[in-house]
Each structure stands twice: as C-alpha cells, then as structure tokens.
Design a protein around this motif. Structure first.
Motif, PDB file in Angstrom:
ATOM      1  N   THR A 101     -14.707   9.041 -11.041  1.00  0.00           N
ATOM      2  CA  THR A 101     -15.543   9.243 -12.224  1.00  0.00           C
ATOM      3  C   THR A 101     -14.813   8.757 -13.469  1.00  0.00           C
ATOM      4  O   THR A 101     -13.624   9.039 -13.658  1.00  0.00           O
ATOM      5  N   PHE A 102     -15.553   8.027 -14.321  1.00  0.00           N
ATOM      6  CA  PHE A 102     -14.973   7.450 -15.540  1.00  0.00           C
ATOM      7  C   PHE A 102     -15.908   7.732 -16.720  1.00  0.00           C
ATOM      8  O   PHE A 102     -17.117   7.914 -16.550  1.00  0.00           O
ATOM      9  N   LYS A 103     -15.329   7.739 -17.916  1.00  0.00           N
ATOM     10  CA  LYS A 103     -16.106   8.031 -19.116  1.00  0.00           C
ATOM     11  C   LYS A 103     -15.924   6.943 -20.169  1.00  0.00           C
ATOM     12  O   LYS A 103     -14.870   6.324 -20.255  1.00  0.00           O
ATOM     13  N   GLY A 104     -16.982   6.738 -20.948  1.00  0.00           N
ATOM     14  CA  GLY A 104     -16.920   5.830 -22.080  1.00  0.00           C
ATOM     15  C   GLY A 104     -17.770   6.389 -23.209  1.00  0.00           C
ATOM     16  O   GLY A 104     -18.795   7.027 -22.968  1.00  0.00           O
ATOM     17  N   ALA A 153     -15.199  -0.432 -17.575  1.00  0.00           N
ATOM     18  CA  ALA A 153     -13.971  -1.171 -17.909  1.00  0.00           C
ATOM     19  C   ALA A 153     -12.735  -0.356 -17.522  1.00  0.00           C
ATOM     20  O   ALA A 153     -11.705  -0.923 -17.130  1.00  0.00           O
ATOM     21  N   VAL A 154     -12.838   0.968 -17.616  1.00  0.00           N
ATOM     22  CA  VAL A 154     -11.734   1.815 -17.149  1.00  0.00           C
ATOM     23  C   VAL A 154     -11.583   1.679 -15.633  1.00  0.00           C
ATOM     24  O   VAL A 154     -10.470   1.539 -15.110  1.00  0.00           O
ATOM     25  N   TYR A 155     -12.708   1.693 -14.938  1.00  0.00           N
ATOM     26  CA  TYR A 155     -12.683   1.529 -13.473  1.00  0.00           C
ATOM     27  C   TYR A 155     -12.022   0.206 -13.082  1.00  0.00           C
ATOM     28  O   TYR A 155     -11.228   0.140 -12.134  1.00  0.00           O
ATOM     29  N   SER A 210      -7.932   1.683 -21.029  1.00  0.00           N
ATOM     30  CA  SER A 210      -7.429   3.008 -20.671  1.00  0.00           C
ATOM     31  C   SER A 210      -8.535   4.017 -20.900  1.00  0.00           C
ATOM     32  O   SER A 210      -9.464   3.775 -21.689  1.00  0.00           O
ATOM     33  N   GLN A 211      -8.446   5.150 -20.220  1.00  0.00           N
ATOM     34  CA  GLN A 211      -9.464   6.171 -20.428  1.00  0.00           C
ATOM     35  C   GLN A 211      -9.457   6.656 -21.879  1.00  0.00           C
ATOM     36  O   GLN A 211     -10.511   6.939 -22.472  1.00  0.00           O
ATOM     37  N   GLU A 212      -8.298   6.718 -22.493  1.00  0.00           N
ATOM     38  CA  GLU A 212      -8.195   7.141 -23.892  1.00  0.00           C
ATOM     39  C   GLU A 212      -8.945   6.169 -24.806  1.00  0.00           C
ATOM     40  O   GLU A 212      -9.714   6.587 -25.683  1.00  0.00           O
ATOM     41  N   VAL A 225     -13.288   1.460 -30.287  1.00  0.00           N
ATOM     42  CA  VAL A 225     -12.816   0.462 -29.320  1.00  0.00           C
ATOM     43  C   VAL A 225     -14.013  -0.084 -28.555  1.00  0.00           C
ATOM     44  O   VAL A 225     -14.855   0.673 -28.065  1.00  0.00           O
ATOM     45  N   LEU A 226     -14.094  -1.403 -28.449  1.00  0.00           N
ATOM     46  CA  LEU A 226     -15.182  -2.046 -27.722  1.00  0.00           C
ATOM     47  C   LEU A 226     -14.762  -2.368 -26.302  1.00  0.00           C
ATOM     48  O   LEU A 226     -13.578  -2.537 -26.025  1.00  0.00           O
ATOM     49  N   ALA A 227     -15.746  -2.465 -25.425  1.00  0.00           N
ATOM     50  CA  ALA A 227     -15.458  -2.945 -24.074  1.00  0.00           C
ATOM     51  C   ALA A 227     -15.042  -4.419 -24.163  1.00  0.00           C
ATOM     52  O   ALA A 227     -15.482  -5.144 -25.056  1.00  0.00           O
ATOM     53  N   PRO A 228     -14.173  -4.876 -23.270  1.00  0.00           N
ATOM     54  CA  PRO A 228     -13.700  -6.277 -23.337  1.00  0.00           C
ATOM     55  C   PRO A 228     -14.825  -7.304 -23.314  1.00  0.00           C
ATOM     56  O   PRO A 228     -14.688  -8.390 -23.872  1.00  0.00           O
ATOM     57  N   THR A 229     -15.941  -6.970 -22.689  1.00  0.00           N
ATOM     58  CA  THR A 229     -17.058  -7.924 -22.597  1.00  0.00           C
ATOM     59  C   THR A 229     -18.028  -7.799 -23.756  1.00  0.00           C
ATOM     60  O   THR A 229     -19.000  -8.543 -23.829  1.00  0.00           O
ATOM     61  N   ASP A 230     -17.771  -6.884 -24.670  1.00  0.00           N
ATOM     62  CA  ASP A 230     -18.694  -6.627 -25.782  1.00  0.00           C
ATOM     63  C   ASP A 230     -18.289  -7.463 -26.990  1.00  0.00           C
ATOM     64  O   ASP A 230     -17.219  -7.269 -27.554  1.00  0.00           O
ATOM     65  N   GLY A 231     -19.152  -8.363 -27.386  1.00  0.00           N
ATOM     66  CA  GLY A 231     -18.856  -9.204 -28.537  1.00  0.00           C
ATOM     67  C   GLY A 231     -19.153  -8.532 -29.849  1.00  0.00           C
ATOM     68  O   GLY A 231     -18.988  -9.138 -30.908  1.00  0.00           O
TER      69      GLY A 231
END
Length: 599
Positions: free
Chosen positions: A6-9, A84-86, A91-93, A100-106
């Motif tokens: 399980t991961f959170k964003g 992205a954490v998965y 990092s989960q933090e 903080v944006l996801a790496p794929t988010d422009g």
C-alpha cells in the motif's frame, strides 16, 4: 502467496489536500481509496466515482470526471504520486508533500474541461420504424436541481423515469449554490422571524416589481403560491429547515412587500452546500425507481414531422448515440446559456460580458443545450438579458443581516450611480450598465474608519494583504485618488462632498441607501468592482404547466422545461438569494405533475 503493498500520495485540491491510498497486489492496482476529502462536496462525489473506476479497471488512466474536473484531476495526481512510490521514483515522504509533483507530471492538467460550444444538434424526425435503445415515461434532461425535483416527483407518482446527465456527477450548478429557498407564509418563517402575517401574494408583488414588466405574471404568482408547499415537500425528503433570513432591499419596491423569506436547511446556506439538497432529491428519485445515466449529453429532440410533437431524445455516450423514447414527456433542465458565448452574444449582453471577463462560476457543462435544442425544435425564448452576479471579493449585499460597510461606488467619471446596499444583482446590473455605457471600470471607495464598522469586509490585517496584492489601493488625498483611478478630480470631489453632507444627517436622498451611511475622509482605499457570475437568466418560453411554447404561444406537445432552462419568471436582474432554487424545485415538480395528470 500474493504480494500486497500500500502506498500514499497527496495533492492539493479545491477544498484542501487530498490523499490517495493505492493498494498494489502482484504488480497490479487492486484498490484505490481516498482520505481527507471534504464531505458534502462535488469533489467527494466525483473522487469516489473515480476511485471505483480505477479499482475496477486496475489502472490510473481514467479521465477527469466532467462536472468536477479540478477535484478529480488533482486526485489523479495523488494516485500517480502513490504509484511513483511503488516504482521507486518518489519517497513516501515526498509523495505526501503537496508541493512535490510526480515525475511524470508536467504541472499542467490537460484533462480539465473548459467551456465549449453546445453539442446540441437539430431534431431527429420520428417514424414508426425508428428503433429506440431505451424508454421511460418521463425523460429528464439534466440532473441539476430542476431535473432532480422533476425526477423525484415523477418517480413518487409512479412514473418510470430516466435522467440523462451530461456530466459525470449529479447536481449541476445547484451543487455550488447555498441551497436556500424563498417562500412566504411557512411555519418556519413564523418560527424563525418576526414576519407572522406574510403571504404568497406579497411575495409575488416583490418579484413582479423586480421583474420590471419583463416577467410573466402568471408564472410569478404560480411560483409564489407553490413555494410554501415545496418547502414542506422537501422536508418530507429529509431536508431540515433551521433558519430564515432576508435579502437586501430594492429601492423602488414597497417595504410592505418585503419579508425574511430565505429558508436555510441544516448543512446549507454557504457556497457549495446545495449538494445537500441535490443528494436528497436524487435519493428520493432513485428510491422510487428512477434511473440515471452519466456522461450522456442529450444532443437532439425526436419530433413528429409537421406537428412539432416530441417523442424522445438522442443522447451521446461513449458507445455512440442512443435513442430514448419518452412515453409521456421530455423535461429539459439543462440550465441557461451560462458558458455558451455564441448564445450569450446573441441573447444576453451582460452574460456575454461576464464570459469575456472569465467570471462565470457555473459548472462548465452548462452550455445552453436545452435552450438550443428547444429553439431548433421551434420553441420561443423568454426573459433573456439578466445574470446572477455578485461582487467576487466582497459578496456585498447578499444577506440583509450584514450591512454594507461605509463606502460609495463611483463610475469612470467619478460619479456615484447606484444604491450600494440594494440586493447584489440589482447593484451589479447598474455596474454592468455604467461600465458598458462609459467604457471604464467602477470602484468601491472606503476609508480607515470603515474597517471598524459593522459589515466591513476588511480588517487591518486583511487590508494589508490586499494592498500588497494590489487588490486594494490607497490614496492620501482626493487628488491622489482621482489620479489613481483615472477619473475627473472635480467630479470625484463633488461626489464625496454630496455624500459627506448627506451622511452627516444619516440619510441618502440620492439613492435611498439604508446602511453604512458615514462620512468618508482621507486616506482613502479603493477596490475595483469585479463580478462573480452564477449563471444567466432567461430560457425557453413556458406556461404555468411548464409546457414549452412556440412563437405562436402554443404548447409543443411532449416538451417541458424547468428552472433556469425556462425563462420569463425572473426579470432583468436576480432579485435575491433563494429565488432560483425556489423556481427550480417548483417547476421541476409542476412539469412532472402535469405529465402524470394529463397522460
């Protein structure tokens, strides 16, 4: 043994941070959940729908849901951060940090819906061999307050009902309202106010005066007489009325026709709390057998050649067009021309201005579909020309319990032009007219003593913030003020001299203002008036049975319109909060009742 992780964003949404909780089982999404979603919001409805779609499809690649695009696109960003954490990309933090944006988010969301032209097309002609994909006694087009009231009433009356909704969530622009409703002579008005002898007749007199001979008196009187019954009907749906207040005065309306009539329910009264009402109506409709299809905009009426009689509708779906037969009637409830620039240009100058100023807050799916389809089917329009406008910054004169702060409004010639504490849309009609006629802005002027007066929109701290943002500007003299807003200094001096002379007596003989009458002195502060728009006024012409009329004032068989999809029951400006929802509920019910009684 399955590998379950399980991961959170977290991403920033309209009502605050929203967290996505994504469960990945053996490399695939097995569950998508959410946290921190504000209750009783459109975003909550849409996000719950989106997370169900993601879970069932085992993918995050779901389009933002129309009608709540901002909320669902931000939730999608939260899901992408969790994934992205998965994948080891965040990092989960960091994934829980809204900055903080996801790496794929422009950083840009291309999926958010923007106002578009209406998809409405001309009528499809009925024949005995026409194949229908679905049918119902009553086909309701749109699931805003009017559509849901119609569906609830029709379903309660034992009719089969199909609601076709353009967006991905129910409620329409009614969701964004406070859900308040005007009515006279109710037991709640007697309980919560001093008005013990108010009547629907007095209520109608006010609405007729505000209509300035631009309304159909029969529609207005019918609404005033039906409003108390609608309050009780809604109480039966679980709405709990908790208070009643009034709207601000209108200078030329008799005091004896005013009263506190705006009914507020538990959980209502504030922007965005209309969802309590729409959810109650939806529950009644569904509990009584109604069905609803989302993301199914109706684009055509199905008519009998030569008679204009409406037999059904054509709706767009992801699988293609579907033909739906209406056994007893079609009720159009798709609001007015709120986001339709083409129709606004042709029919409503004030709405056109507001669209150019990017001021419209209605749901972006309100593109005048019902009105355009009605016109192409031979319907007349009525009541075009007004808007539901209020000040985007101050919310001035939206509640008669809150006086207008000591201030004056001036036009681009430095002259006062309106009663500033009259009900908000009356004032904003005057603002629109002044700006259109003189080709310049209008301004609200106040001083330091205004900050401590009752009803002040600013205190010292908030004023400093707005000064820093240039939302408010300061001038140390009349000369500086005139230069700052580019108006003739002699006119502005005269305006302030007249105001201050009258204010010393506590009266406003120029415009009949009642509150916030106080001498203004340097240093001055100035706020540029800017409207917020909750939709256009005007729609298809109807009679008291909500039958749509053609240009010869004859009913188009099988076709009805309700709420702001209908015109002629509100005049050239919005007379006060609770008017629209009162008409929406009343006309939705009336259309359904007429269909039941006459088929």
């Amino acid at each position: 043994m399955s590998n379950v992780q399980t991961f959170k964003g977290t991403a920033q949404s309209f009502h605050g941070p929203v967290t996505a909780i994504v469960t990945v089982t053996d490399g695939k999404i097995s569950k998508v959940e959410s946290d921190n979603i504000a209750p009783n919001t459109v975003g909550k409805l849409a996000i719950e729908s989106m997370q169900n779609q993601m879970t069932s499809g085992q993918t995050e690649d779901i389009d933002a849901i129309s009608g709540a695009s901002s909320s669902t696109s931000n939730f999608k960003k939260a899901v992408e951060k969790a994934l992205a954490v998965y994948r080891g990309e965040l990092s989960q933090e960091d994934a829980l940090d809204v900055n903080v944006l996801a790496p794929t988010d422009g950083g840009k969301d291309k999926s958010i819906n923007r106002p578009k032209p209406s998809p409405a097309r001309g009528p499809v002609y009925y024949s005995d061999g026409l194949k229908f994909d679905d049918s119902a006694d009553v086909v309701v087009v749109g699931s805003g307050g009017a559509g849901l009231a119609a569906a609830a009433q029709a379903a309660q009356d034992g009719l089969s009902v199909l609601i076709l909704e353009k967006a991905g969530v129910p409620g329409g622009t009614t969701n964004y309202s406070g859900g308040v409703i005007q009515a006279a002579g109710t037991k709640y008005q007697k309980e919560f106010t001093k008005y013990q002898d108010d009547t629907p007749e007095k209520h109608a007199n006010l609405w007729l005066a505000a209509g300035e001979n631009r309304v159909n008196p029969e529609l207005v009187k019918d609404l005033a007489n039906g409003a108390p019954k609608n309050i009780e009907w809604l109480a039966d749906q679980g709405i709990k009325w908790s208070s009643v207040y009034g709207h601000c005065h209108i200078p030329y309306v008799k005091d004896e026709d005013f009263a506190d009539r705006i009914h507020v329910y538990d959980g209502g009264g504030g922007m965005g709390q209309g969802i309590v009402l729409t959810q109650a109506l939806l529950k009644t409709a569904l509990d009584n057998g109604a069905k609803i299809k989302y993301q199914a905009p109706v684009v055509s009426l199905i008519q009998v050649v030569g008679t204009k009689e409406v037999k059904g509708v054509v709706a767009q779906t992801k699988a293609g067009d579907i033909y739906v037969k209406a056994n007893k009637g079609v009720i159009l409830a798709t609001a007015s021309i709120d986001h339709n620039e083409e129709l606004a240009h042709d029919l409503n100058a004030q709405q056109c201005h507001d669209l150019q100023d990017h001021a419209c807050l209605s749901t972006v799916t309100d593109t005048g579909d019902g009105i355009k389809m009605g016109q192409m089917a031979g319907a007349a329009v009525a009541g075009m020309g007004g808007t539901i406008d209020f000040d985007n910054k101050t919310g001035n004169a939206t509640d008669d319990r809150v006086p207008t702060m000591p201030s004056i409004f001036v036009n681009s010639q430095g002259q006062r032009f309106v009663c500033e504490d009259a009900t908000y849309a009356y004032t904003y009609r005057a603002i629109f007219q002044q700006e259109a006629q003189l080709g310049g802005s209008t301004y609200m002027i106040f001083d330091e003593k205004s900050l401590s007066a009752k009803g002040s929109v600013w205190d010292k701290e908030s004023l400093e913030k707005d000064l820093d943002k240039n939302n408010v500007q300061k001038a140390d003299s009349i000369e500086d003020l005139a230069e700052l807003i580019d108006v003739p200094v002699a006119n502005l001096q005269n305006t302030l001299d007249v105001w201050n002379t009258n204010a010393a007596t506590g009266k406003d003989p120029e415009f009949g203002r009642r509150t916030g009458i106080q001498i203004l002195a340097a240093p001055f502060y100035v706020h540029k008036n800017r409207e917020a728009n909750l939709g256009a006024i005007g729609g298809l012409k109807i009679n008291v049975n909500c039958q749509v009329l053609d240009n010869a004032n004859q009913p188009i068989s099988g076709l009805f319109a309700a709420g702001l999809n209908a015109g002629g029951w509100i005049g050239p400006y919005y007379p006060g909060s609770g008017t629209a929802i009162s008409g929406i509920v009343h006309q939705g019910r009336k259309a359904a009742q007429y269909i039941k009684e006459n088929n």
